[in-house]
Write a protein that holds these residues in place. Structure first.
Motif: not given
Length: 175
Positions: A6-7, A10, A146-147, A159, A164-165
């Motif tokens: 991360f990030p 993402r 998810t994160h 999580r 999450r996003y």
């Protein structure tokens, strides 16, 4: 180019989505100051202009005065007291946006060190959809992901499988 951390995880997911919905070379207004992801968009062939750090709750000139093919807003709307005027002010016909989803097991994010870094809204997906629809947008593609975090505990475990996003591609339905 991307690592699995991360990030970057993402970023990889967001870039894949972005390339699916926007053509290469597209001119993009990215809401927010220049950041690692806007630089990555440029490396991937997008022409990117950012807003200049103005308070978008109070000053929409950087949005109203800019005509581009698309607008991107990655984790921006949750920081605004009133995102509807911002979404409504967009002049482009395409919007790619992501938001953090509201988590039932965690309160809204608020930085302990930066008084400006806080979330006024953490949406459920249907709330964000409704906000976009109210501003004249039609969602054409959506994705949740998810994160996970590398910590021990109940919330980190949740999580792993709780999205999450929320990432959407929308087109303007009325000009």
């Amino acid at each position: 180019m991307y690592e699995k951390t991360f990030p970057n995880k993402r970023f990889k997911r967001t870039m894949h989505f972005l390339k699916e919905v926007l053509p290469a070379g597209c001119e993009v207004l990215d809401l927010g100051v220049p950041n690692p992801f806007s630089k990555l968009m440029q490396q991937e062939g997008f022409t990117v202009k950012n807003t200049e750090g103005e308070d978008l709750d109070l000053n929409l000139n950087g949005i109203k005065d800019t005509q581009t093919d698309a607008v991107t807003a990655f984790e921006i709307f949750e920081h605004l007291l009133s995102p509807l005027p911002v979404i409504d002010a967009i002049r482009a016909d395409k919007l790619v946006a992501s938001i953090p989803l509201k988590l039932w097991f965690s309160s809204a994010y608020r930085s302990k060190t930066d008084p400006w870094d806080r979330h006024y809204h953490e949406f459920e997906d249907w709330q964000f959809d409704w906000l976009l629809e109210k501003a004249g947008w039609t969602i054409k593609k959506r994705e949740k992901f998810t994160h996970p975090v590398k910590k021990l505990g109940l919330r980190p475990l949740l999580r792993l499988f709780t999205p999450r996003y929320y990432l959407v591609y929308a087109e303007r339905t009325n000009s």
